[in-house]
Scaffold this active site. Structure first.
Site, PDB file in Angstrom:
ATOM      1  N   HIS A 121     -12.488   9.808 -15.678  1.00 52.70           N
ATOM      2  CA  HIS A 121     -13.660   9.158 -15.089  1.00 52.70           C
ATOM      3  C   HIS A 121     -13.649   7.641 -15.303  1.00 52.70           C
ATOM      4  O   HIS A 121     -14.395   6.929 -14.641  1.00 52.70           O
ATOM      5  CB  HIS A 121     -14.965   9.791 -15.603  1.00 52.70           C
ATOM      6  CG  HIS A 121     -15.300   9.503 -17.035  1.00 52.70           C
ATOM      7  ND1 HIS A 121     -15.105  10.418 -18.051  1.00 52.70           N
ATOM      8  CD2 HIS A 121     -15.838   8.421 -17.631  1.00 52.70           C
ATOM      9  CE1 HIS A 121     -15.510   9.911 -19.192  1.00 52.70           C
ATOM     10  NE2 HIS A 121     -15.966   8.687 -18.973  1.00 52.70           N
ATOM     11  N   ASP A 151     -10.675  15.887 -17.594  1.00 52.42           N
ATOM     12  CA  ASP A 151     -11.106  14.488 -17.678  1.00 52.42           C
ATOM     13  C   ASP A 151     -10.067  13.615 -18.371  1.00 52.42           C
ATOM     14  O   ASP A 151     -10.398  12.744 -19.165  1.00 52.42           O
ATOM     15  CB  ASP A 151     -12.454  14.385 -18.397  1.00 52.42           C
ATOM     16  CG  ASP A 151     -13.137  13.038 -18.153  1.00 52.42           C
ATOM     17  OD1 ASP A 151     -12.711  12.322 -17.235  1.00 52.42           O
ATOM     18  OD2 ASP A 151     -14.084  12.702 -18.895  1.00 52.42           O
ATOM     19  N   SER A 229     -15.248   5.426 -23.685  1.00 48.81           N
ATOM     20  CA  SER A 229     -14.538   6.485 -22.972  1.00 48.81           C
ATOM     21  C   SER A 229     -13.037   6.260 -22.977  1.00 48.81           C
ATOM     22  O   SER A 229     -12.550   5.180 -22.639  1.00 48.81           O
ATOM     23  CB  SER A 229     -14.997   6.543 -21.516  1.00 48.81           C
ATOM     24  OG  SER A 229     -16.122   7.345 -21.371  1.00 48.81           O
TER      25      SER A 229
END
Length: 394
Positions: A121, A151, A229
């Site tokens: 993402h 992911d 992230s």
């Protein structure tokens, strides 16, 4: 509760979505959309003890030592993408326009060939990807491959091997509740920040960007925020045990409230190997949504078994559908929790007992699309064995 991906563009998570490995979840493992109430989520609680939390057994390093050793291998990722704005003749935009969006994230080097792991993402939809190292050198990165189902994405930079610091990968299966962990990343664009905490729970389940579910996830109270992230979660020996991916916000803020989630490194290792070799990962797909059967529910439903996976729904055209698995015919609410009733109960796959949804996920995940498996079910009061050809995860 609200759960969100970590970078600047927040994405809501949908309830009762298909699980990684091709099975799907409902009930106790379902996660609410951003803004909705959440049902129950399964957890492994920390053991009660009067002793303070401590590092796991084995040699351990100080946080400063781990940071100094690992920070050179953690990168700052910046992406740009073009987003089309719809036409709006009432506000001077009759033909629509496109604008550039910028997103920030983290990643880490895994080998001397220049491969970098981050979250899918972080780089989704990116037109350009740049990474910067601890010496502030910036390089254009090439996208090697992505796997939305876990992911995970792999990037590659053309940098001399001696300039690269590859981080050692640990074993996420050995992670225990109470172990201390360290997160390194770029929260809000602040380069290579370090936070520390403990493993709050293991065997969590979170939703991937494509609405499938990622299992065996590590929960930590190490502070994670937008921009973390794709950064590493390290153990007390300085080994990567997870990739930081999501936070729980509780609906009260967009930042850290002490609940973060990392994709286990053992899952990441397998995915990265496939991405480097093939540029993509193909996951086997059974095609059901299910829920773990408990002994009290088995007694309530008068079932002849006390464990297994209740089949809630069957996706039309899937291998499960073609083999004849039967979904629930109704939903029964017990103490505020919804349970699928009237459908098949999966008790074995290839003669391996299936007591939980997690076990079913692992067995399917070990297969390849096109593999044939035997699925033993309980239908009413009888046992049957169905032969299922697994499909490809959509």
């Amino acid at each position: 509760m609200h759960r969100t991906l970590l970078p600047s563009r927040a994405v809501g998570l949908v309830a009762a979505a298909l699980l990684g490995g091709g099975v799907a979840l409902g009930g106790a493992a379902a996660l609410g959309k951003l803004g909705d109430k959440t049902t129950l989520i399964r957890e492994e609680a920390a053991p009660t003890s009067s002793e303070p939390a401590s590092f796991q057994n084995g040699p351990r390093e100080s946080i400063n030592a781990i940071y100094r050793a690992s920070a050179p291998g953690v990168v700052h990722i910046e992406t740009t993408s073009r987003v089309q704005q719809p036409a709006d003749p009432f506000f001077g935009n009759p033909f629509g326009t496109s604008e550039t969006q910028r997103a920030l994230g983290s990643g880490f080097v895994i080998d001397k060939a220049g491969h970098i792991v981050t979250n899918y993402h972080v780089v989704r939809g990116a037109n350009t990807i740049q990474v910067s190292f601890s010496n502030n050198e910036r390089f254009k990165a090439r996208l090697v491959g992505v796997d939305p189902s876990t992911d995970i994405a792999v990037l590659k930079v053309d940098v001399k091997s001696r300039a690269l610091k590859a981080l050692p990968l640990g074993n996420s299966d050995s992670v225990r509740v109470g172990d201390q962990v360290i997160a390194i990343g770029n929260p809000f664009g602040l380069d290579r920040s370090v936070t520390a905490g403990i493993v709050s729970a293991v065997q969590r389940r979170i939703e991937a960007p494509n609405s499938l579910s990622i299992s065996h996830v590590i929960q930590t109270d190490a502070a994670l925020n937008h921009g973390n992230s794709g950064g590493p979660l390290l153990n007390a020996q300085g080994q990567v045990v997870g990739v930081n991916a999501q936070i729980e916000t509780g609906g009260v803020s967009d930042g850290n409230v002490g609940i973060g989630f990392a994709i286990p490194i053992n899952t990441v290792k397998d995915v990265v190997a496939e991405l480097i070799k093939h540029g993509k990962v193909e996951h086997a797909f059974l095609g059901i949504e299910g829920k773990t059967l408990t002994p009290p529910i088995a007694r309530l439903f008068h079932l002849p078994v006390s464990s297994g996976v209740l089949v809630a729904t069957v996706r039309k055209g899937s291998g499960a559908d073609q083999a004849g698995l039967k979904p629930a015919t109704n939903q029964v609410t017990v103490e505020g929790e919804s349970w699928p009733a009237g459908g098949d109960v999966i008790v074995k796959v290839d003669d391996q007992p299936v007591a939980t949804v997690d076990r079913l996920i692992d067995l399917i995940a070990a297969k390849q699309p096109g593999d044939k498996i035997s699925v033993e079910i309980v239908r009413g009061t009888t046992r049957q064995t169905l032969n299922v050809k697994l499909g490809r995860q959509p």
